[in-house]
Design a protein around this motif. Structure first.
Motif, PDB file in Angstrom:
ATOM      1  N   PHE A  85       0.837  -1.209   0.000  1.00  0.00           N
ATOM      2  CA  PHE A  85       0.000   0.000   0.000  1.00  0.00           C
ATOM      3  C   PHE A  85       0.870   1.258   0.000  1.00  0.00           C
ATOM      4  O   PHE A  85       2.078   1.182   0.260  1.00  0.00           O
ATOM      5  N   ASN A  86       0.251   2.388  -0.283  1.00  0.00           N
ATOM      6  CA  ASN A  86       1.006   3.642  -0.412  1.00  0.00           C
ATOM      7  C   ASN A  86       1.748   4.030   0.864  1.00  0.00           C
ATOM      8  O   ASN A  86       2.734   4.754   0.810  1.00  0.00           O
ATOM      9  N   ASN A  87       1.267   3.532   2.007  1.00  0.00           N
ATOM     10  CA  ASN A  87       1.971   3.826   3.265  1.00  0.00           C
ATOM     11  C   ASN A  87       3.151   2.877   3.494  1.00  0.00           C
ATOM     12  O   ASN A  87       3.765   2.905   4.553  1.00  0.00           O
TER      13      ASN A  87
HETATM   14  P1  ADP Z   1      -3.991   3.970  -0.974  1.00  0.00           P
HETATM   15  O1  ADP Z   1      -4.406   2.536  -1.070  1.00  0.00           O
HETATM   16  O2  ADP Z   1      -3.633   4.584  -2.280  1.00  0.00           O
HETATM   17  O3  ADP Z   1      -2.989   4.220   0.092  1.00  0.00           O
HETATM   18  P2  ADP Z   1      -6.456   4.546   0.413  1.00  0.00           P
HETATM   19  O4  ADP Z   1      -7.447   5.626   0.210  1.00  0.00           O
HETATM   20  O5  ADP Z   1      -6.900   3.132   0.307  1.00  0.00           O
HETATM   21  O6  ADP Z   1      -5.265   4.843  -0.597  1.00  0.00           O
HETATM   22  O7  ADP Z   1      -5.792   4.725   1.830  1.00  0.00           O
HETATM   23  C1  ADP Z   1      -5.153   5.902   2.196  1.00  0.00           C
HETATM   24  C2  ADP Z   1      -4.311   5.614   3.437  1.00  0.00           C
HETATM   25  O8  ADP Z   1      -5.172   5.250   4.504  1.00  0.00           O
HETATM   26  C3  ADP Z   1      -3.408   4.428   3.247  1.00  0.00           C
HETATM   27  O9  ADP Z   1      -2.164   4.764   2.678  1.00  0.00           O
HETATM   28  C4  ADP Z   1      -3.256   3.934   4.672  1.00  0.00           C
HETATM   29  O10 ADP Z   1      -2.302   4.689   5.374  1.00  0.00           O
HETATM   30  C5  ADP Z   1      -4.600   4.200   5.275  1.00  0.00           C
HETATM   31  N1  ADP Z   1      -5.489   3.014   5.229  1.00  0.00           N
HETATM   32  C6  ADP Z   1      -6.566   2.853   4.454  1.00  0.00           C
HETATM   33  N2  ADP Z   1      -7.164   1.696   4.673  1.00  0.00           N
HETATM   34  C7  ADP Z   1      -6.460   1.092   5.647  1.00  0.00           C
HETATM   35  C8  ADP Z   1      -6.572  -0.154   6.316  1.00  0.00           C
HETATM   36  N3  ADP Z   1      -7.547  -1.032   6.052  1.00  0.00           N
HETATM   37  N4  ADP Z   1      -5.660  -0.457   7.236  1.00  0.00           N
HETATM   38  C9  ADP Z   1      -4.669   0.416   7.518  1.00  0.00           C
HETATM   39  N5  ADP Z   1      -4.517   1.599   6.922  1.00  0.00           N
HETATM   40  C10 ADP Z   1      -5.390   1.931   5.988  1.00  0.00           C
END
Ligand code: ADP
Ligand code: ADP
Length: 236
Positions: free
Chosen positions: A13-15
């Motif tokens: 994921f982006n994080n």
């Molecule tokens: P992306 O997948 O491009 O990062 P999202 O809108 O799905 O974009 O999520 C944005 C941010 O929110 C993620 O980078 C993460 O930090 C956090 N996030 C979203 N969904 C979750 C999850 N189910 N568990 C943990 N962190 C999440």
């Protein structure tokens, strides 16, 4: 019948969190395969990649020997229906309209409200509602139904697409034990009688043992078990 193949699939994921780590899998056509794992194991991420709700960061997914790309996503979604833990019905619409939405899977749900459904669409919707035994609820609002009935509407919505694959992401996690058996029994019947490949995620071992032809256990984004249910308890 249609296979699903994962080749070296990683999802970061982006994080920076890696939810699926370099996974190779072939899901056999006509089988009821259960992805078994605890909350956070990566089940949902894995399943969402099969119909393009998430894209792999590395690796490739093939549906019926065809690589899944943004260009052929609509084509893939015509073959791959998905159901969810929270049913994802349009609550204020009636059962029939919710199922008809399955006939316009390639549009956004609100676009489908401007789309004139054909006789064939109604025929398939009726057939699907018969298949899930809900013909007595056709004109009820979705929000008036019980959880189990709502999940059956969601299954009918997918069936109305005449899918080759049904992806079920924790389909019984919001349901009581008796209703869970009923819904998994229905999915199993659709798999065996209609030849639809079912790929479902679950977190309950007993349910996986009871319904799966094959169990794929995942933990921290990695496959840690892949065998018939009978061999699960022998696995240390
Ligand atoms: P992306 O997948 O491009 O990062 P999202 O809108 O799905 O974009 O999520 C944005 C941010 O929110 C993620 O980078 C993460 O930090 C956090 N996030 C979203 N969904 C979750 C999850 N189910 N568990 C943990 N962190 C999440
Ligand atoms: P499961 O379905 O097995 O409960 P998920 O696939 O939903 O697991 O999530 C796997 C892991 O990935 C979890 O740790 C979750 O918090 C994380 N995750 C899910 N979506 C995102 C996101 N958009 N951004 C960051 N982390 C996410």
């Amino acid at each position: 019948m249609t296979t699903i193949e994962f080749k070296g699939v990683t999802k970061t994921f982006n994080n920076g969190f890696r939810a699926i780590q370099r996974t190779d899998l072939t899901i056999n056509p006509g089988e009821f395969t259960v992805i078994l794992g605890s909350s956070g194991a990566g089940k949902s991420t894995l399943l969402r990649m099969v119909n393009g709700l998430e894209t792999p960061s590395q690796g490739e997914i093939f549906i019926d020997q065809r690589k899944l790309t943004p260009q052929n996503l609509r084509h893939i979604r015509a073959k791959v229906g998905m159901i969810f833990q929270q049913f994802n019905l349009v609550n204020r619409l009636n059962v029939m309209t919710n199922v008809l939405i399955g006939r316009s899977y390639y549009r956004r749900w609100w676009e489908s409200l401007f789309y004139l459904f054909t006789k064939q669409d109604y025929k398939l919707a009726h057939w699907a509602l018969e298949r899930v035994e809900l013909t007595d609820k056709v004109w009820q609002r979705a929000s008036n139904l019980s959880g189990g009935q709502q999940q059956r509407v969601a299954i009918a919505r997918v069936l109305a697409q005449k899918p080759q694959i049904i992806i079920a992401d924790e389909p019984v996690a919001s349901l009581d034990p008796a209703t869970s058996l009923e819904i998994l029994g229905l999915l199993s019947k659709i798999c065996k009688e209609d030849g639809v490949t079912v790929l479902a995620s679950l977190h309950q071992v007993n349910l996986a043992m009871q319904f799966a032809d094959r169990i794929i256990g995942i933990k921290q984004g990695k496959v840690i078990f892949d065998d018939q249910p009978v061999n699960l308890l022998n696995n240390s």
